[in-house]
Design a protein around this motif. Structure first.
Motif, mmCIF file in Angstrom:
data_model
loop_
_atom_site.group_PDB
_atom_site.id
_atom_site.type_symbol
_atom_site.label_atom_id
_atom_site.label_comp_id
_atom_site.label_asym_id
_atom_site.label_seq_id
_atom_site.Cartn_x
_atom_site.Cartn_y
_atom_site.Cartn_z
ATOM 1 N N THR A 154 1.036 56.403 11.057
ATOM 2 C CA THR A 154 0.336 55.440 12.671
ATOM 3 C C THR A 154 0.701 53.675 11.947
ATOM 4 O OG1 THR A 154 -0.379 56.804 13.912
ATOM 5 C CG2 THR A 154 -0.467 53.894 14.260
ATOM 6 N N SER A 155 1.346 52.481 12.471
ATOM 7 C CA SER A 155 1.867 51.359 12.365
ATOM 8 C C SER A 155 0.698 50.862 13.364
ATOM 9 C CB SER A 155 3.068 51.168 11.804
ATOM 10 O OG SER A 155 3.812 51.826 11.218
ATOM 11 N N VAL A 156 -0.372 49.401 12.875
ATOM 12 C CA VAL A 156 -1.219 49.559 13.138
ATOM 13 C C VAL A 156 -1.458 48.092 13.112
ATOM 14 C CG1 VAL A 156 -2.883 51.367 14.049
ATOM 15 C CG2 VAL A 156 -3.586 50.058 12.203
ATOM 16 N N LEU A 157 -1.652 47.029 14.018
ATOM 17 C CA LEU A 157 -1.726 45.461 13.618
ATOM 18 C C LEU A 157 -2.902 45.420 12.603
ATOM 19 C CD1 LEU A 157 -0.661 43.022 14.034
ATOM 20 C CD2 LEU A 157 -2.039 41.868 15.551
ATOM 21 N N TRP A 158 -2.728 44.959 10.847
ATOM 22 C CA TRP A 158 -3.808 44.759 10.178
ATOM 23 C C TRP A 158 -3.711 43.230 9.372
ATOM 24 C CZ3 TRP A 158 -8.557 44.780 10.004
ATOM 25 C CH2 TRP A 158 -9.269 44.056 8.784
ATOM 26 N N ARG A 159 -3.927 42.163 9.677
ATOM 27 C CA ARG A 159 -4.364 40.837 8.939
ATOM 28 C C ARG A 159 -3.057 39.938 9.313
ATOM 29 N NH1 ARG A 159 -9.628 39.849 7.751
ATOM 30 N NH2 ARG A 159 -10.052 41.585 5.836
ATOM 31 N N ARG B 67 9.861 40.255 37.769
ATOM 32 C CA ARG B 67 9.872 38.682 36.906
ATOM 33 C C ARG B 67 8.924 38.848 35.626
ATOM 34 N NH1 ARG B 67 12.644 35.226 39.342
ATOM 35 N NH2 ARG B 67 10.410 33.572 39.978
ATOM 36 N N ALA B 68 7.798 39.223 36.528
ATOM 37 C CA ALA B 68 6.216 39.084 35.424
ATOM 38 C C ALA B 68 5.384 40.529 34.966
ATOM 39 C CB ALA B 68 5.137 38.717 36.225
ATOM 40 N N ARG B 69 6.231 40.983 35.320
ATOM 41 C CA ARG B 69 6.344 42.601 35.796
ATOM 42 C C ARG B 69 6.874 43.747 34.698
ATOM 43 N NH1 ARG B 69 3.904 44.846 41.282
ATOM 44 N NH2 ARG B 69 2.256 45.314 40.613
ATOM 45 N N ALA B 70 8.238 42.475 34.393
ATOM 46 C CA ALA B 70 9.017 43.310 33.723
ATOM 47 C C ALA B 70 8.890 42.685 32.195
ATOM 48 C CB ALA B 70 10.535 42.688 34.639
ATOM 49 N N ARG B 71 8.635 40.601 32.287
ATOM 50 C CA ARG B 71 8.242 40.861 31.178
ATOM 51 C C ARG B 71 7.152 41.839 30.314
ATOM 52 N NH1 ARG B 71 8.935 35.792 33.732
ATOM 53 N NH2 ARG B 71 6.483 35.442 34.129
ATOM 54 N N GLN B 72 6.117 42.166 31.244
ATOM 55 C CA GLN B 72 4.677 42.929 31.046
ATOM 56 C C GLN B 72 5.304 43.935 30.048
ATOM 57 O OE1 GLN B 72 1.614 44.263 33.987
ATOM 58 N NE2 GLN B 72 0.428 42.816 32.817
ATOM 59 N N ALA B 73 6.148 44.619 30.989
ATOM 60 C CA ALA B 73 6.369 45.940 30.160
ATOM 61 C C ALA B 73 7.336 46.263 28.824
ATOM 62 C CB ALA B 73 7.143 46.820 31.478
ATOM 63 N N ARG B 74 7.727 44.429 28.491
ATOM 64 C CA ARG B 74 8.559 44.253 27.234
ATOM 65 C C ARG B 74 7.468 44.122 26.128
ATOM 66 N NH1 ARG B 74 12.310 41.274 30.272
ATOM 67 N NH2 ARG B 74 11.714 39.549 29.909
ATOM 68 N N ARG B 75 6.199 44.069 26.783
ATOM 69 C CA ARG B 75 5.691 43.246 25.772
ATOM 70 C C ARG B 75 5.381 44.038 24.626
ATOM 71 N NH1 ARG B 75 1.667 39.426 29.331
ATOM 72 N NH2 ARG B 75 2.659 37.849 29.721
ATOM 73 N N PRO B 76 4.928 44.521 22.857
ATOM 74 C CA PRO B 76 4.842 45.308 22.305
ATOM 75 C C PRO B 76 3.317 45.791 22.519
ATOM 76 C CG PRO B 76 4.262 43.465 21.458
ATOM 77 C CD PRO B 76 5.212 43.014 22.313
ATOM 78 N N ARG B 77 2.851 47.510 22.655
ATOM 79 C CA ARG B 77 1.314 47.588 22.592
ATOM 80 C C ARG B 77 1.598 48.385 22.054
ATOM 81 N NH1 ARG B 77 -1.262 45.499 26.957
ATOM 82 N NH2 ARG B 77 0.167 44.540 27.984
ATOM 83 N N PRO B 78 -0.455 48.158 21.414
ATOM 84 C CA PRO B 78 -1.081 49.441 20.835
ATOM 85 C C PRO B 78 -0.864 50.956 20.877
ATOM 86 C CG PRO B 78 -2.082 48.253 21.077
ATOM 87 C CD PRO B 78 -1.115 47.124 21.948
ATOM 88 N N ALA B 79 -0.536 51.910 19.729
ATOM 89 C CA ALA B 79 -0.536 53.137 19.755
ATOM 90 C C ALA B 79 -1.479 53.720 20.207
ATOM 91 C CB ALA B 79 0.166 53.777 18.100
ATOM 92 N N VAL B 80 -1.347 54.004 21.375
ATOM 93 C CA VAL B 80 -3.397 55.100 21.751
ATOM 94 C C VAL B 80 -3.496 55.640 21.324
ATOM 95 C CG1 VAL B 80 -4.091 56.224 23.695
ATOM 96 C CG2 VAL B 80 -1.407 54.670 24.245
#
Length: 221
Positions: free
Chosen positions: A70-75, A51-64
């Motif tokens: 590209t959309s990145v997190l800013w402010r 379950r923990a690995r499944a939750r981790q796989a669903r988490r958003p990740r920044p573009a490499v």
């Protein structure tokens, strides 16, 4: 990369299983424990690990790779990297912020993150001193670092260290982390008294914690 690592702790009173951000299961073995018993403990908790690995796989990740578009997190917002108006030197925009770059082609991540960090070294200490004065906290020094596993820390000597990536987070989350560390100046633990101090400094801390839990992975932590 191994799927599982074992570490022995003289302070641990029982076996403990956690999932690292790189997907490796970390198993803590108490002083009198054994690796054989640790493996049995993991076998008994395979459902939790899945379950923990499944939750981790669903988490958003920044573009490499960060390129134009590209959309990145800013402010606190996912923001598209756009080419700025043509001038003598290439620049890109993130919302209303403009950043000089060496070229518009290729991966822009390293150069932009370096500029984010430079802004953080100005903005985060200034905000920390402001909140410290407001809360009556006795801060001695504020540093901004490239921490890979924590948002901030507080020393017994009164030094607060903050992760430069907080400039990418919402202002409320930034302020929560600062208030969290200010609270440690009064309670160097995570006791009930500590959380009561956090509540006094920043009543909306639970909302900030939820953001960190669900969106913090966008900052690589």
């Amino acid at each position: 990369m191994p799927e599982m690592v074992f570490k022995r702790s003289v302070r641990a009173r029982s076996y403990r299983l956690t999932l690292r951000k790189d997907g490796v299961a970390a198993v803590t073995i108490p002083a009198r424990g054994s690796e054989r018993e640790a493996r049995e403990f993991v076998a008994q908790h395979q459902d939790w690990l899945a379950r923990a690995r499944a939750r981790q796989a669903r988490r958003p990740r920044p573009a490499v790779s960060w390129t134009i578009g590209t959309s990145v997190l800013w402010r606190g917002e996912m923001t598209e990297i756009r080419a700025a108006a043509v001038g003598e030197a290439p620049k890109v925009c993130l919302a209303s912020d403009v950043f000089p770059v060496r070229a518009l082609e290729g991966d822009l991540r390293a150069v932009l993150e370096a500029q984010f960090a430079r802004r953080a070294k100005i903005e985060l200490p200034a905000r920390t001193w402001e909140l410290a004065a407001e809360k009556g906290a006795d801060v001695k020094q504020v540093t901004v670092r490239n921490q890979r596993s924590r948002w901030g820390s507080c020393s017994v000597g009164g030094t607060i260290s903050l992760n430069w990536r907080l400039v990418q987070a919402p202002e409320s989350v930034r302020d929560y982390i600062i208030c969290h560390e200010l609270a440690h100046l009064r309670q160097m633990n995570h006791s009930d008294r500590f959380w009561a101090q956090v509540e006094e400094y920043f009543p909306a801390w639970r909302e900030a914690e939820r953001w960190l839990k669900h969106e913090g992975s966008l900052l690589g932590l």
